[in-house]
Motif scaffolding. Sequence first.
Motif, mmCIF file in Angstrom:
data_model
loop_
_atom_site.group_PDB
_atom_site.id
_atom_site.type_symbol
_atom_site.label_atom_id
_atom_site.label_comp_id
_atom_site.label_asym_id
_atom_site.label_seq_id
_atom_site.Cartn_x
_atom_site.Cartn_y
_atom_site.Cartn_z
ATOM 1 N N VAL A 56 0.850 -1.295 -0.275
ATOM 2 C CA VAL A 56 -0.081 0.034 -0.055
ATOM 3 C C VAL A 56 0.846 1.346 -0.116
ATOM 4 N N ALA A 57 2.007 1.195 0.470
ATOM 5 C CA ALA A 57 3.133 2.293 0.566
ATOM 6 C C ALA A 57 3.770 2.458 -0.993
ATOM 7 N N GLU A 58 3.717 1.525 -1.840
ATOM 8 C CA GLU A 58 4.252 1.937 -3.144
ATOM 9 C C GLU A 58 4.352 3.175 -3.377
ATOM 10 N N GLY A 59 5.596 4.009 -4.057
ATOM 11 C CA GLY A 59 5.319 5.313 -4.368
ATOM 12 C C GLY A 59 5.104 6.524 -3.381
ATOM 13 N N ALA A 60 4.936 6.160 -2.173
ATOM 14 C CA ALA A 60 4.949 6.910 -1.264
ATOM 15 C C ALA A 60 6.148 7.883 -0.991
ATOM 16 N N ALA A 61 5.561 9.090 -0.933
ATOM 17 C CA ALA A 61 6.856 10.225 -0.652
ATOM 18 C C ALA A 61 7.788 10.023 0.587
ATOM 19 N N LEU A 62 8.729 9.706 0.637
ATOM 20 C CA LEU A 62 9.415 9.517 1.915
ATOM 21 C C LEU A 62 10.234 10.937 2.395
ATOM 22 N N THR A 63 9.915 11.249 3.544
ATOM 23 C CA THR A 63 10.766 12.329 4.063
ATOM 24 C C THR A 63 11.482 12.059 5.499
ATOM 25 N N ILE A 64 12.787 12.146 5.272
ATOM 26 C CA ILE A 64 13.794 11.928 6.670
ATOM 27 C C ILE A 64 13.946 12.890 7.379
ATOM 28 N N GLU A 65 13.598 12.970 8.520
ATOM 29 C CA GLU A 65 14.128 14.087 9.490
ATOM 30 C C GLU A 65 15.249 13.707 10.408
ATOM 31 N N GLN A 66 16.243 14.454 10.506
ATOM 32 C CA GLN A 66 17.269 13.904 11.420
ATOM 33 C C GLN A 66 17.559 14.990 12.598
ATOM 34 N N PRO A 67 16.676 14.537 13.752
ATOM 35 C CA PRO A 67 16.844 15.439 14.868
ATOM 36 C C PRO A 67 18.049 15.355 15.476
ATOM 37 N N PRO A 68 18.848 16.361 16.117
ATOM 38 C CA PRO A 68 20.227 16.518 16.568
ATOM 39 C C PRO A 68 20.338 15.739 17.794
ATOM 40 N N GLY A 69 21.615 15.295 18.020
ATOM 41 C CA GLY A 69 22.074 14.414 19.154
ATOM 42 C C GLY A 69 21.815 15.456 20.521
ATOM 43 N N GLN A 70 21.505 14.704 21.529
ATOM 44 C CA GLN A 70 21.315 15.527 22.802
ATOM 45 C C GLN A 70 21.902 14.674 23.912
ATOM 46 N N ALA A 71 22.717 15.218 24.816
ATOM 47 C CA ALA A 71 23.187 14.392 25.994
ATOM 48 C C ALA A 71 23.043 15.304 27.115
ATOM 49 N N TRP A 72 23.074 14.591 28.255
ATOM 50 C CA TRP A 72 22.963 15.194 29.568
ATOM 51 C C TRP A 72 24.203 15.414 30.325
ATOM 52 N N CYS A 73 24.928 16.218 30.260
ATOM 53 C CA CYS A 73 26.115 16.467 30.981
ATOM 54 C C CYS A 73 26.093 16.487 32.359
ATOM 55 N N LEU A 74 26.745 15.476 33.173
ATOM 56 C CA LEU A 74 26.839 15.423 34.422
ATOM 57 C C LEU A 74 27.674 16.620 35.225
ATOM 58 N N ASP A 75 28.437 17.196 34.660
ATOM 59 C CA ASP A 75 29.310 18.271 35.203
ATOM 60 C C ASP A 75 28.464 19.436 35.182
ATOM 61 N N CYS A 76 27.879 19.869 34.020
ATOM 62 C CA CYS A 76 27.219 21.127 33.518
ATOM 63 C C CYS A 76 25.790 21.160 34.600
ATOM 64 N N GLY A 77 25.244 19.859 34.463
ATOM 65 C CA GLY A 77 23.747 19.469 35.017
ATOM 66 C C GLY A 77 22.937 20.018 34.113
ATOM 67 N N ASP A 78 23.374 19.999 32.652
ATOM 68 C CA ASP A 78 22.142 20.546 31.809
ATOM 69 C C ASP A 78 22.387 19.472 30.527
ATOM 70 N N THR A 79 21.326 19.681 29.611
ATOM 71 C CA THR A 79 21.124 19.433 28.462
ATOM 72 C C THR A 79 21.913 20.110 27.444
ATOM 73 N N VAL A 80 22.989 19.217 26.452
ATOM 74 C CA VAL A 80 23.645 19.912 25.641
ATOM 75 C C VAL A 80 23.555 19.243 24.513
ATOM 76 N N ALA A 81 23.950 20.026 23.186
ATOM 77 C CA ALA A 81 23.984 19.205 21.806
ATOM 78 C C ALA A 81 24.905 18.607 21.621
ATOM 79 N N ILE A 82 25.052 17.399 20.915
ATOM 80 C CA ILE A 82 26.493 16.767 20.488
ATOM 81 C C ILE A 82 26.052 16.369 18.770
ATOM 82 N N GLY A 83 27.412 16.338 18.288
ATOM 83 C CA GLY A 83 27.120 15.932 16.905
ATOM 84 C C GLY A 83 27.417 14.397 16.679
ATOM 85 N N LYS A 84 27.885 13.666 17.365
ATOM 86 C CA LYS A 84 28.116 12.415 17.485
ATOM 87 C C LYS A 84 28.739 11.794 18.600
#
Length: 113
Positions: A56-84
């Motif tokens: 049923v999904a033949e020919g469906a338009a596929l969109t791929i979203e790539q949410p960024p990486g997130q991590a919790w830093c124990l030292d900062c006590g905050d959520t930070v963005a990481i690339g890999k």
Amino acid sequence: MHEMALSRELAALIEAEAAKHRAARVTRVVLEIGVLSHVDGGAMAFCFDACTRDTVAEGAALTIEQPPGQAWCLDCGDTVAIGKRGDSCPCCHGHRLMVTGGEDLRLKEMELV
Ligand SMILES: [Zn+2]
């Protein structure tokens, strides 16, 4: 190439959803592939096409979203963005990070007719 196995699962999931809603066709699929997941978007798109042929999904338009990486830093006590995975904290350059986002493969949206 595990994208093929993932695509098969995804195609099965889409077919099940379409059947549940008695949809004749799936016209659009939005996938979320976190940048920290080990999934290649290009390979995924290719395999998706192959796995949805004659479904049923033949020919469906596929969109791929790539949410960024997130991590919790124990030292900062905050959520930070990481690339890999293995990146240090962009604020304190520490390595005591726990990945909290951007590692999932998720079917975010689909359009049925
Ligand atoms: Zn930090």
